[in-house]
Design a protein around this motif. Structure first.
Motif, PDB file in Angstrom:
ATOM      1  N   UNK A 203       0.805  -1.213   0.000  1.00  0.00           N
ATOM      2  CA  UNK A 203       0.000   0.000   0.000  1.00  0.00           C
ATOM      3  C   UNK A 203       0.846   1.274   0.000  1.00  0.00           C
ATOM      4  N   UNK A 204       2.083   1.189   0.492  1.00  0.00           N
ATOM      5  CA  UNK A 204       2.999   2.324   0.511  1.00  0.00           C
ATOM      6  C   UNK A 204       2.412   3.537   1.234  1.00  0.00           C
ATOM      7  N   UNK A 205       1.739   3.259   2.344  1.00  0.00           N
ATOM      8  CA  UNK A 205       1.253   4.318   3.216  1.00  0.00           C
ATOM      9  C   UNK A 205       1.284   3.813   4.647  1.00  0.00           C
ATOM     10  N   UNK A 206       1.287   4.719   5.573  1.00  0.00           N
ATOM     11  CA  UNK A 206       1.424   4.354   6.976  1.00  0.00           C
ATOM     12  C   UNK A 206       0.054   4.115   7.599  1.00  0.00           C
ATOM     13  N   UNK A 207      -0.473   5.066   8.308  1.00  0.00           N
ATOM     14  CA  UNK A 207      -1.771   4.875   8.939  1.00  0.00           C
ATOM     15  C   UNK A 207      -1.670   3.978  10.155  1.00  0.00           C
ATOM     16  N   UNK A 208      -2.826   3.578  10.659  1.00  0.00           N
ATOM     17  CA  UNK A 208      -2.917   2.727  11.838  1.00  0.00           C
ATOM     18  C   UNK A 208      -3.266   1.303  11.429  1.00  0.00           C
ATOM     19  N   UNK A 209      -3.238   0.395  12.404  1.00  0.00           N
ATOM     20  CA  UNK A 209      -3.656  -0.977  12.125  1.00  0.00           C
ATOM     21  C   UNK A 209      -5.116  -1.007  11.669  1.00  0.00           C
ATOM     22  N   UNK A 210      -5.937  -0.162  12.279  1.00  0.00           N
ATOM     23  CA  UNK A 210      -7.349  -0.107  11.884  1.00  0.00           C
ATOM     24  C   UNK A 210      -7.497   0.379  10.448  1.00  0.00           C
ATOM     25  N   UNK A 211      -6.656   1.327  10.037  1.00  0.00           N
ATOM     26  CA  UNK A 211      -6.677   1.788   8.651  1.00  0.00           C
ATOM     27  C   UNK A 211      -6.346   0.644   7.702  1.00  0.00           C
ATOM     28  N   UNK A 212      -5.311  -0.109   8.022  1.00  0.00           N
ATOM     29  CA  UNK A 212      -4.900  -1.209   7.149  1.00  0.00           C
ATOM     30  C   UNK A 212      -5.960  -2.302   7.096  1.00  0.00           C
ATOM     31  N   UNK A 213      -6.608  -2.565   8.216  1.00  0.00           N
ATOM     32  CA  UNK A 213      -7.708  -3.527   8.206  1.00  0.00           C
ATOM     33  C   UNK A 213      -8.782  -3.089   7.221  1.00  0.00           C
ATOM     34  N   UNK A 214      -9.107  -1.800   7.233  1.00  0.00           N
ATOM     35  CA  UNK A 214     -10.118  -1.280   6.323  1.00  0.00           C
ATOM     36  C   UNK A 214      -9.626  -1.299   4.877  1.00  0.00           C
ATOM     37  N   UNK A 215      -8.384  -0.877   4.649  1.00  0.00           N
ATOM     38  CA  UNK A 215      -7.841  -0.831   3.288  1.00  0.00           C
ATOM     39  C   UNK A 215      -7.764  -2.223   2.661  1.00  0.00           C
ATOM     40  N   UNK A 216      -7.526  -3.229   3.481  1.00  0.00           N
ATOM     41  CA  UNK A 216      -7.454  -4.598   2.951  1.00  0.00           C
ATOM     42  C   UNK A 216      -8.815  -5.290   2.936  1.00  0.00           C
ATOM     43  N   UNK A 217      -9.860  -4.569   3.312  1.00  0.00           N
ATOM     44  CA  UNK A 217     -11.208  -5.136   3.263  1.00  0.00           C
ATOM     45  C   UNK A 217     -11.467  -6.187   4.321  1.00  0.00           C
ATOM     46  N   UNK A 218     -10.766  -6.096   5.466  1.00  0.00           N
ATOM     47  CA  UNK A 218     -10.935  -7.081   6.523  1.00  0.00           C
ATOM     48  C   UNK A 218     -11.796  -6.578   7.674  1.00  0.00           C
ATOM     49  N   UNK A 219     -12.357  -5.382   7.549  1.00  0.00           N
ATOM     50  CA  UNK A 219     -13.352  -4.937   8.514  1.00  0.00           C
ATOM     51  C   UNK A 219     -14.705  -5.516   8.104  1.00  0.00           C
ATOM     52  N   UNK A 220     -15.715  -5.337   8.940  1.00  0.00           N
ATOM     53  CA  UNK A 220     -17.018  -5.942   8.666  1.00  0.00           C
ATOM     54  C   UNK A 220     -17.600  -5.458   7.342  1.00  0.00           C
TER      55      UNK A 220
END
Length: 301
Positions: free
Chosen positions: A264-281
């Protein structure tokens, strides 16, 4: 948190079992200072030398000790992979690897601290057990069992976790039964709560495991019908080959969800990455809806 439960349990093991040793590469060294003072011959900090850390563990195992090896996942598995292959597997000795950081817990530290491919790499070794606890309360039992087993094991700790522990021996545990013929969703470790929320109003059976290796193929065959959805908190598709092989003699469709291969080449938080990878609900629901909508008319549900 999982890391604190690991420290407490390992400290107790060092006191209870004189065969237990701990090898560190600076990470968590401060937390283990009391244990190091009590057991200076069995708590070893090699500094920021992760390959040496695994090599030392191999040497300790050759003397009959049971080493626990600990640092961040990318340093423990990716950086020291050759030593895992040679100093442990090739020498015919075993250890318990315990990582922190998971796929992207320390996202703010950048790519050096991200390791979504760790379970895939461990899976390329022979006969390793992999535990991915979904709650801090699952950690002590899993760690004690791994140390007592005298086999190679990888325990993957995370700051992310489900609201409650589920325990068990790692065989698939049904938490939501949608009846015969329903699609089966298998959630590994800390992605369970998001998976349950994603399919709350769908006719989908949900099963949980904290032990993706060895995968409970017997349980999978008993539960699966035509459609299987696999949700893992590491590289997408890591367990796809195991699921496909287990169901090779029957028609089936598989959706394997997890951390994407694109950097993804961006930082953010773990919650951001969960959302970016489509692993949130929300992301999981979107993927599941697309998968079920694409089913052939003859597929059972």
């Amino acid at each position: 948190m999982m890391r604190e439960r690991f420290v407490d349990t390992t400290t107790a093991l060092l006191g209870d079992d004189p065969r237990t040793a701990l090898v560190l590469a600076d990470i968590s060294a401060a937390a283990f200072e009391p244990a190091a003072r009590r057991h200076p011959d069995r708590v070893l900090n090699v500094g920021i030398r992760e390959q040496l850390m695994v090599g030392v563990a191999g040497g300790l195992a050759l003397t009959g000790l049971r080493p626990i090896v600990h640092t961040y996942a990318p340093f423990l598995v990716e950086r020291a992979y050759e030593q895992l292959k040679l100093d442990l597997d090739h020498q015919g000795v075993t250890a318990v690897l315990v990582s922190v950081g998971a796929s992207y817990d320390r996202a703010a530290a950048g790519r050096t601290h991200l390791s979504p491919a760790d379970v895939s790499l461990v899976d390329s070794l022979h006969g390793w057990t992999v535990h991915v606890p979904g709650h801090p309360d699952e950690v002590p039992t899993l760690l004690r069992g791994a140390v007592a087993a005298d086999a190679s094991a990888y325990l993957r700790l995370s700051t992310q976790h489900n609201a409650r522990p589920y325990g068990g021996d790692g065989t698939l545990r049904v938490l939501r039964d949608a009846g015969p013929g329903a699609p089966l969703l298998v959630a590994v470790g800390p992605v369970l709560d998001a998976a349950l929320a994603a399919v709350a109003d769908l006719g989908v059976t949900v099963a949980y495991t904290h032990r993706p290796r060895p995968f409970d193929t017997a349980g999978l065959r008993a539960l699966a019908d035509t459609e299987v959805i696999l949700v893992e908190p590491y590289l997408a598709g890591t367990s796809a080959r195991v699921v496909s092989a287990a169901l090779a003699d029957r028609p089936h469709r598989l959706l394997a969800l997890g951390v994407g291969r694109e950097e993804l080449r961006r930082y953010g938080s773990a919650e951001d990455h969960t959302r970016w990878h489509g692993l949130d609900a929300v992301g999981l629901r979107r993927s599941v809806d697309e998968f079920l909508a694409s089913a052939p008319a003859s597929a059972g549900r």
